[in-house]
Motif scaffolding. Sequence first.
Motif, PDB file in Angstrom:
ATOM      1  N   MET A  95      95.831  56.828  18.086  1.00 45.83           N
ATOM      2  CA  MET A  95      96.171  55.882  17.028  1.00 45.83           C
ATOM      3  C   MET A  95      95.879  56.550  15.692  1.00 45.83           C
ATOM      4  O   MET A  95      94.952  57.348  15.581  1.00 45.83           O
ATOM      5  N   ASP A  96      96.650  56.208  14.692  1.00 42.44           N
ATOM      6  CA  ASP A  96      96.428  56.696  13.339  1.00 42.44           C
ATOM      7  C   ASP A  96      95.009  56.282  12.902  1.00 42.44           C
ATOM      8  O   ASP A  96      94.657  55.101  12.983  1.00 42.44           O
ATOM      9  N   LYS A  97      94.212  57.240  12.446  1.00 39.28           N
ATOM     10  CA  LYS A  97      92.834  56.956  12.031  1.00 39.28           C
ATOM     11  C   LYS A  97      92.795  55.881  10.944  1.00 39.28           C
ATOM     12  O   LYS A  97      91.888  55.052  10.918  1.00 39.28           O
ATOM     13  N   ALA A  98      93.763  55.880  10.065  1.00 37.26           N
ATOM     14  CA  ALA A  98      93.794  54.905   8.975  1.00 37.26           C
ATOM     15  C   ALA A  98      93.988  53.476   9.480  1.00 37.26           C
ATOM     16  O   ALA A  98      93.695  52.520   8.764  1.00 37.26           O
ATOM     17  N   LEU A  99      94.475  53.309  10.708  1.00 36.20           N
ATOM     18  CA  LEU A  99      94.755  51.984  11.254  1.00 36.20           C
ATOM     19  C   LEU A  99      93.777  51.525  12.330  1.00 36.20           C
ATOM     20  O   LEU A  99      93.780  50.355  12.703  1.00 36.20           O
ATOM     21  N   VAL A 100      92.951  52.421  12.843  1.00 32.79           N
ATOM     22  CA  VAL A 100      92.150  52.107  14.022  1.00 32.79           C
ATOM     23  C   VAL A 100      90.992  51.145  13.746  1.00 32.79           C
ATOM     24  O   VAL A 100      90.679  50.309  14.574  1.00 32.79           O
ATOM     25  N   HIS A 101      90.356  51.242  12.589  1.00 33.27           N
ATOM     26  CA  HIS A 101      89.173  50.420  12.306  1.00 33.27           C
ATOM     27  C   HIS A 101      89.577  49.100  11.655  1.00 33.27           C
ATOM     28  O   HIS A 101      89.971  49.054  10.493  1.00 33.27           O
ATOM     29  N   THR A 102      89.471  48.026  12.453  1.00 31.39           N
ATOM     30  CA  THR A 102      89.831  46.675  12.021  1.00 31.39           C
ATOM     31  C   THR A 102      88.785  45.711  12.584  1.00 31.39           C
ATOM     32  O   THR A 102      87.749  46.136  13.090  1.00 31.39           O
ATOM     33  N   ALA A 103      89.090  44.431  12.558  1.00 33.32           N
ATOM     34  CA  ALA A 103      88.212  43.442  13.178  1.00 33.32           C
ATOM     35  C   ALA A 103      88.330  43.472  14.700  1.00 33.32           C
ATOM     36  O   ALA A 103      87.533  42.843  15.403  1.00 33.32           O
ATOM     37  N   ASP A 104      89.318  44.213  15.213  1.00 35.89           N
ATOM     38  CA  ASP A 104      89.535  44.315  16.659  1.00 35.89           C
ATOM     39  C   ASP A 104      89.748  45.790  17.043  1.00 35.89           C
ATOM     40  O   ASP A 104      90.735  46.147  17.666  1.00 35.89           O
ATOM     41  N   LEU A 158      81.070  54.668  -1.388  1.00 35.80           N
ATOM     42  CA  LEU A 158      81.425  53.249  -1.537  1.00 35.80           C
ATOM     43  C   LEU A 158      82.884  52.983  -1.198  1.00 35.80           C
ATOM     44  O   LEU A 158      83.260  51.845  -0.923  1.00 35.80           O
ATOM     45  N   SER A 159      83.697  54.020  -1.170  1.00 37.94           N
ATOM     46  CA  SER A 159      85.116  53.865  -0.828  1.00 37.94           C
ATOM     47  C   SER A 159      85.367  53.844   0.681  1.00 37.94           C
ATOM     48  O   SER A 159      86.499  53.605   1.111  1.00 37.94           O
ATOM     49  N   LYS A 160      84.339  54.061   1.495  1.00 36.90           N
ATOM     50  CA  LYS A 160      84.519  54.060   2.951  1.00 36.90           C
ATOM     51  C   LYS A 160      84.880  52.649   3.422  1.00 36.90           C
ATOM     52  O   LYS A 160      84.367  51.653   2.916  1.00 36.90           O
ATOM     53  N   LYS A 161      85.776  52.576   4.396  1.00 35.62           N
ATOM     54  CA  LYS A 161      86.256  51.289   4.911  1.00 35.62           C
ATOM     55  C   LYS A 161      85.144  50.516   5.619  1.00 35.62           C
ATOM     56  O   LYS A 161      85.042  49.295   5.488  1.00 35.62           O
ATOM     57  N   THR A 200      79.581  45.491  14.023  1.00 35.92           N
ATOM     58  CA  THR A 200      80.461  44.900  13.018  1.00 35.92           C
ATOM     59  C   THR A 200      79.767  44.941  11.662  1.00 35.92           C
ATOM     60  O   THR A 200      78.633  44.485  11.538  1.00 35.92           O
ATOM     61  N   ASP A 201      80.448  45.484  10.647  1.00 33.65           N
ATOM     62  CA  ASP A 201      79.834  45.535   9.317  1.00 33.65           C
ATOM     63  C   ASP A 201      80.052  44.210   8.583  1.00 33.65           C
ATOM     64  O   ASP A 201      80.708  43.295   9.085  1.00 33.65           O
ATOM     65  N   ALA A 202      79.486  44.110   7.385  1.00 32.70           N
ATOM     66  CA  ALA A 202      79.509  42.854   6.626  1.00 32.70           C
ATOM     67  C   ALA A 202      80.922  42.379   6.307  1.00 32.70           C
ATOM     68  O   ALA A 202      81.157  41.172   6.163  1.00 32.70           O
ATOM     69  N   SER A 203      81.885  43.299   6.225  1.00 33.72           N
ATOM     70  CA  SER A 203      83.261  42.911   5.907  1.00 33.72           C
ATOM     71  C   SER A 203      84.057  42.491   7.138  1.00 33.72           C
ATOM     72  O   SER A 203      85.200  42.071   7.021  1.00 33.72           O
ATOM     73  N   VAL A 219      84.968  46.489  12.661  1.00 35.54           N
ATOM     74  CA  VAL A 219      84.247  46.804  13.895  1.00 35.54           C
ATOM     75  C   VAL A 219      84.312  48.306  14.166  1.00 35.54           C
ATOM     76  O   VAL A 219      85.375  48.918  14.035  1.00 35.54           O
ATOM     77  N   GLU A 220      83.182  48.869  14.537  1.00 39.97           N
ATOM     78  CA  GLU A 220      83.132  50.208  15.129  1.00 39.97           C
ATOM     79  C   GLU A 220      82.981  49.983  16.624  1.00 39.97           C
ATOM     80  O   GLU A 220      82.160  49.168  17.058  1.00 39.97           O
ATOM     81  N   ASN A 221      83.777  50.676  17.411  1.00 38.23           N
ATOM     82  CA  ASN A 221      83.751  50.551  18.867  1.00 38.23           C
ATOM     83  C   ASN A 221      83.974  51.957  19.411  1.00 38.23           C
ATOM     84  O   ASN A 221      85.113  52.354  19.650  1.00 38.23           O
ATOM     85  N   GLU A 222      82.876  52.698  19.546  1.00 37.26           N
ATOM     86  CA  GLU A 222      83.004  54.127  19.786  1.00 37.26           C
ATOM     87  C   GLU A 222      82.165  54.625  20.953  1.00 37.26           C
ATOM     88  O   GLU A 222      81.022  54.201  21.135  1.00 37.26           O
TER      89      GLU A 222
END
Length: 181
Positions: free
Chosen positions: A19-28, A53-56, A107-110, A113-116
């Motif tokens: 998956m494109d790295k830019a799209l992989v980290h979401t709420a799911d 601070l610019s990290k997703k 899951t971060d404050a925003s 989700v990290e699922n690694e």
Amino acid sequence: MREERVVLLDDNLEACGTMDKALVHTADTPLHLAFSCYIFNAKNELLVTRRALSKKAWPGIWTNSVCGHPMPDESIDDAVKRRCLYEMGLVINTVDLIDRQFSYRATDASGIVENEHCPVFLGYTTDMPKANAQEVMDYFWAPIDKIIAGVAAVPEVFSPWMVAQLARPVIRSAIANLARF
């Protein structure tokens, strides 16, 4: 720059797609392959970094030296070396795998989700860091016992993966037995 792809994993930790790295980290976020590296210098001090601070996910949080994702068809050792150079300007000639089993979900404050599945490595350098501001806003070197004490005292200022990794006996043992230099 070419599109970075993340290796997706099934429940048996086998590669099952990308998956494109830019799209992989979401709420799911799907389970995917990553790594963490703890870099030590000639004084056996650990490099701790603060995420830009610019990290997703987890912007501004203190964490281990370098994290990242191997790309498809890239060895994880090569990925660790690539990210050490990219994030911190550090040449790492050898990396030592110290925990091949570490996985986490957080899951971060925003709501990201990290699922690694995230094997953990030690790296060694004699170079001075040159932090990439897109990745790292600050860093410092410190003795590992001071870092472990800091993580125990105020875990909320450190990444959840670093807190969990430093609680693992296999990682604590490997770090405690450092005698590289």
